[in-house]
Design an enzyme around this catalytic site. Structure first.
Site, PDB file in Angstrom:
ATOM      1  N   GLU A 194       0.845  -1.198   0.000  1.00  0.00           N
ATOM      2  CA  GLU A 194       0.000   0.000   0.000  1.00  0.00           C
ATOM      3  C   GLU A 194       0.877   1.243   0.000  1.00  0.00           C
ATOM      4  O   GLU A 194       1.899   1.287   0.680  1.00  0.00           O
ATOM      5  CB  GLU A 194      -0.873  -0.030   1.263  1.00  0.00           C
ATOM      6  CG  GLU A 194      -1.807   1.140   1.421  1.00  0.00           C
ATOM      7  CD  GLU A 194      -2.699   1.024   2.674  1.00  0.00           C
ATOM      8  OE1 GLU A 194      -2.921  -0.111   3.174  1.00  0.00           O
ATOM      9  OE2 GLU A 194      -3.145   2.062   3.165  1.00  0.00           O
TER      10      GLU A 194
ATOM     11  N   GLY B  65      -4.888  15.919  16.739  1.00  0.00           N
ATOM     12  CA  GLY B  65      -5.034  14.692  17.515  1.00  0.00           C
ATOM     13  C   GLY B  65      -6.460  14.417  17.977  1.00  0.00           C
ATOM     14  O   GLY B  65      -6.668  13.665  18.921  1.00  0.00           O
TER      15      GLY B  65
ATOM     16  N   GLU C 149      -2.585  10.815   2.623  1.00  0.00           N
ATOM     17  CA  GLU C 149      -3.777  11.116   3.432  1.00  0.00           C
ATOM     18  C   GLU C 149      -3.741  12.593   3.792  1.00  0.00           C
ATOM     19  O   GLU C 149      -2.754  13.075   4.349  1.00  0.00           O
ATOM     20  CB  GLU C 149      -3.797  10.282   4.714  1.00  0.00           C
ATOM     21  CG  GLU C 149      -4.122   8.830   4.460  1.00  0.00           C
ATOM     22  CD  GLU C 149      -4.112   8.019   5.750  1.00  0.00           C
ATOM     23  OE1 GLU C 149      -5.163   7.472   6.104  1.00  0.00           O
ATOM     24  OE2 GLU C 149      -3.054   7.960   6.406  1.00  0.00           O
TER      25      GLU C 149
ATOM     26  N   THR D 192       1.951  10.590   4.550  1.00  0.00           N
ATOM     27  CA  THR D 192       2.187   9.481   3.621  1.00  0.00           C
ATOM     28  C   THR D 192       2.565   8.247   4.433  1.00  0.00           C
ATOM     29  O   THR D 192       3.046   8.351   5.564  1.00  0.00           O
ATOM     30  CB  THR D 192       3.325   9.802   2.627  1.00  0.00           C
ATOM     31  OG1 THR D 192       4.501  10.164   3.353  1.00  0.00           O
ATOM     32  CG2 THR D 192       2.931  10.928   1.688  1.00  0.00           C
ATOM     33  N   ASN D 193       2.316   7.088   3.830  1.00  0.00           N
ATOM     34  CA  ASN D 193       2.676   5.841   4.501  1.00  0.00           C
ATOM     35  C   ASN D 193       2.986   4.790   3.440  1.00  0.00           C
ATOM     36  O   ASN D 193       2.523   4.903   2.302  1.00  0.00           O
ATOM     37  CB  ASN D 193       1.530   5.377   5.406  1.00  0.00           C
ATOM     38  CG  ASN D 193       1.980   4.404   6.503  1.00  0.00           C
ATOM     39  OD1 ASN D 193       3.138   4.012   6.587  1.00  0.00           O
ATOM     40  ND2 ASN D 193       1.034   4.009   7.352  1.00  0.00           N
TER      41      ASN D 193
ATOM     42  N   ARG E 296       8.589   5.839  19.638  1.00  0.00           N
ATOM     43  CA  ARG E 296       7.862   4.754  18.992  1.00  0.00           C
ATOM     44  C   ARG E 296       8.821   3.670  18.500  1.00  0.00           C
ATOM     45  O   ARG E 296       8.493   2.490  18.547  1.00  0.00           O
ATOM     46  CB  ARG E 296       7.110   5.362  17.827  1.00  0.00           C
ATOM     47  CG  ARG E 296       6.092   4.487  17.200  1.00  0.00           C
ATOM     48  CD  ARG E 296       5.317   5.354  16.203  1.00  0.00           C
ATOM     49  NE  ARG E 296       4.581   4.559  15.268  1.00  0.00           N
ATOM     50  CZ  ARG E 296       4.225   4.996  14.060  1.00  0.00           C
ATOM     51  NH1 ARG E 296       4.564   6.230  13.674  1.00  0.00           N
ATOM     52  NH2 ARG E 296       3.536   4.239  13.258  1.00  0.00           N
TER      53      ARG E 296
ATOM     54  N   GLU F 162       3.127   1.365   9.391  1.00  0.00           N
ATOM     55  CA  GLU F 162       3.757   2.141  10.472  1.00  0.00           C
ATOM     56  C   GLU F 162       4.983   2.882   9.975  1.00  0.00           C
ATOM     57  O   GLU F 162       6.014   2.935  10.647  1.00  0.00           O
ATOM     58  CB  GLU F 162       4.105   1.228  11.655  1.00  0.00           C
ATOM     59  CG  GLU F 162       2.871   0.539  12.199  1.00  0.00           C
ATOM     60  CD  GLU F 162       3.128  -0.193  13.505  1.00  0.00           C
ATOM     61  OE1 GLU F 162       4.185  -0.830  13.630  1.00  0.00           O
ATOM     62  OE2 GLU F 162       2.255  -0.111  14.387  1.00  0.00           O
ATOM     63  N   ARG F 163       4.871   3.438   8.756  1.00  0.00           N
ATOM     64  CA  ARG F 163       5.970   4.221   8.195  1.00  0.00           C
ATOM     65  C   ARG F 163       5.468   5.627   7.859  1.00  0.00           C
ATOM     66  O   ARG F 163       5.727   6.167   6.785  1.00  0.00           O
ATOM     67  CB  ARG F 163       6.502   3.554   6.924  1.00  0.00           C
ATOM     68  CG  ARG F 163       7.121   2.179   7.149  1.00  0.00           C
ATOM     69  CD  ARG F 163       7.845   1.699   5.900  1.00  0.00           C
ATOM     70  NE  ARG F 163       8.547   0.449   6.108  1.00  0.00           N
ATOM     71  CZ  ARG F 163       8.073  -0.752   5.789  1.00  0.00           C
ATOM     72  NH1 ARG F 163       6.867  -0.867   5.242  1.00  0.00           N
ATOM     73  NH2 ARG F 163       8.806  -1.831   6.007  1.00  0.00           N
ATOM     74  N   GLU F 164       4.740   6.220   8.803  1.00  0.00           N
ATOM     75  CA  GLU F 164       4.138   7.522   8.533  1.00  0.00           C
ATOM     76  C   GLU F 164       5.166   8.646   8.474  1.00  0.00           C
ATOM     77  O   GLU F 164       6.104   8.688   9.274  1.00  0.00           O
ATOM     78  CB  GLU F 164       3.110   7.888   9.624  1.00  0.00           C
ATOM     79  CG  GLU F 164       1.871   7.038   9.641  1.00  0.00           C
ATOM     80  CD  GLU F 164       2.017   5.789  10.514  1.00  0.00           C
ATOM     81  OE1 GLU F 164       3.139   5.517  11.015  1.00  0.00           O
ATOM     82  OE2 GLU F 164       1.005   5.079  10.678  1.00  0.00           O
TER      83      GLU F 164
ATOM     84  N   ASP G 219       0.223   5.404   0.488  1.00  0.00           N
ATOM     85  CA  ASP G 219      -0.851   6.316   0.915  1.00  0.00           C
ATOM     86  C   ASP G 219      -0.484   7.783   0.825  1.00  0.00           C
ATOM     87  O   ASP G 219       0.591   8.181   1.285  1.00  0.00           O
ATOM     88  CB  ASP G 219      -1.140   6.134   2.416  1.00  0.00           C
ATOM     89  CG  ASP G 219      -1.717   4.797   2.761  1.00  0.00           C
ATOM     90  OD1 ASP G 219      -2.335   4.181   1.898  1.00  0.00           O
ATOM     91  OD2 ASP G 219      -1.543   4.388   3.925  1.00  0.00           O
TER      92      ASP G 219
ATOM     93  N   TRP H 211      -9.239  11.524  15.541  1.00  0.00           N
ATOM     94  CA  TRP H 211      -7.774  11.629  15.607  1.00  0.00           C
ATOM     95  C   TRP H 211      -7.163  12.655  14.647  1.00  0.00           C
ATOM     96  O   TRP H 211      -6.042  13.126  14.879  1.00  0.00           O
ATOM     97  CB  TRP H 211      -7.123  10.276  15.313  1.00  0.00           C
ATOM     98  CG  TRP H 211      -7.438   9.735  13.939  1.00  0.00           C
ATOM     99  CD1 TRP H 211      -8.519   8.969  13.599  1.00  0.00           C
ATOM    100  CD2 TRP H 211      -6.693   9.933  12.724  1.00  0.00           C
ATOM    101  NE1 TRP H 211      -8.495   8.675  12.250  1.00  0.00           N
ATOM    102  CE2 TRP H 211      -7.382   9.259  11.692  1.00  0.00           C
ATOM    103  CE3 TRP H 211      -5.519  10.623  12.399  1.00  0.00           C
ATOM    104  CZ2 TRP H 211      -6.942   9.245  10.364  1.00  0.00           C
ATOM    105  CZ3 TRP H 211      -5.079  10.605  11.073  1.00  0.00           C
ATOM    106  CH2 TRP H 211      -5.783   9.919  10.069  1.00  0.00           C
TER     107      TRP H 211
END
Ligand code: NAG
Ligand code: NAG
Length: 300
Positions: free
Chosen positions: A109, A208, A113, A127-128, A287, A136-138, A111, A204
């Site tokens: 995928e 946030g 967004e 982007t991801n 993270r 989990e590569r935002e 992205d 979110w």
């Protein structure tokens, strides 16, 4: 087309006929949302206008909406011009992404967004990248223009060596193939469909989740035009042919100049990353106390 031209040759001279021909060819090449896409969510919230050259997704309290490409793509370049929800768009998210459907547990995928905001406050472009089911590569950037005032071009160049996300031709993110160097799975085995959705993410999205959707402003509208895909298409069930198409030496995206960020684009990429990058998973040590492997070679 031949019959139109021959029947019209009695009344149009050579010059006029050439103009007519050019016009017809341009029409044939232009995006046609009815031909190229299916509505996936709430057909009554999707408008296709201007002879199918313009598509609008809408969101109100009853529903969001979305579409998917009829074709699937493997490598190439995909452009779409998008004009995002204007005014108070806080809590809305416009997602525009490539997604492989064949193996749900190990999908690929890419992205874009767009996280809305209250009037006058900046949109965030997130982007991801998912490879073999792992995301989990935002990354997040602010844009250097108001994405709600006009259409801007959002592109993905994708080939066996590199993926480049661009905005109006300016690269904002790269994801090189680190399969051999670092053991990171790459997006080279699955074709992907192009999706977009406009939805309520006010839990979110904006500050946030602090800024909720103001439903008095509904319907919220995101507009799309000038879709262009120059890619291997529709090999999703035929892996051998897909690979043959994708890696064929005569494909433009396999030429050397597309295997890295072009030299005059590297300074643009650094300009974006120095001035507009507001979040990078690679430097989020809370993270990722140990940065994921591709972080040692992700920003060439
Ligand atoms: C698009 O719609 C057509 C007609 O209903 C259907 O045959 C096709 O499978 C759909 N494609 C996608 C990708 O949803
Ligand atoms: C919205 O605007 C606020 C204030 O400028 C900013 O902190 C925030 O990053 C912006 N974007 C989102 C999606 O919250």
């Amino acid at each position: 087309m031949v019959s139109i031209l021959s029947s019209s040759s009695s009344f149009c001279g050579l010059r006029r006929c050439l103009v007519l021909l050019v016009f017809l060819v341009q029409q044939a090449a232009a995006a046609n949302f009815n031909q190229d896409f299916n509505i996936t969510w709430a057909p009554d919230h999707v408008r296709v206008l201007d002879n199918s050259q313009l598509l609008q997704l809408t969101l109100d309290q009853a529903s969001g909406s979305g579409f998917v490409s009829k074709n699937q793509y493997l490598f190439g370049n995909i452009d779409m011009q998008i004009k995002l929800v204007p005014g108070n768009s806080a809590g809305t998210v416009t997602a525009y992404y490539l997604y492989s459907t064949a193996s749900p547990n190990s999908h690929d995928e890419l992205d874009f967004e767009f996280l809305g905001n209250v009037s006058g406050q900046p949109y965030i472009l997130q982007t991801n990248v998912f490879t073999s089911g792992k995301g989990e590569r935002e990354e997040r950037i602010n844009l250097w223009f108001d994405p709600t005032a006009d259409f801007h071009t959002y592109s993905i160049l994708w080939n066996p060596q590199i993926i480049i996300f661009s905005v109006d031709g300016t690269p904002i993110r790269v994801f090189p193939n680190n399969e051999k160097a670092l053991g990171v799975p790459y997006l080279n085995k699955q074709s992907m469909s192009l999706y977009s959705t406009l939805w309520n993410a006010d839990g979110w999205a904006t500050r946030g989740g602090l800024d909720k959707i103001d439903w008095t402003q509904a319907p919220f509208v995101a507009s799309y035009t000038n879709f262009k895909a120059d890619a291997c298409t529709n090999y999703n069930t035929d892996y051998a042919s897909a690979q043959a198409c994708a890696s064929s030496g005569d494909k433009w995206w396999n030429q050397p100049e597309y295997q890295t960020v072009a030299s005059d684009d590297t300074s643009k990429l650094s300009w974006v990353r120095q001035n507009f990058l507001i979040y990078d998973y690679c430097s989020d040590t809370q993270r990722n106390p140990v940065p994921p492997p591709e972080c040692s070679n992700s920003h060439i």
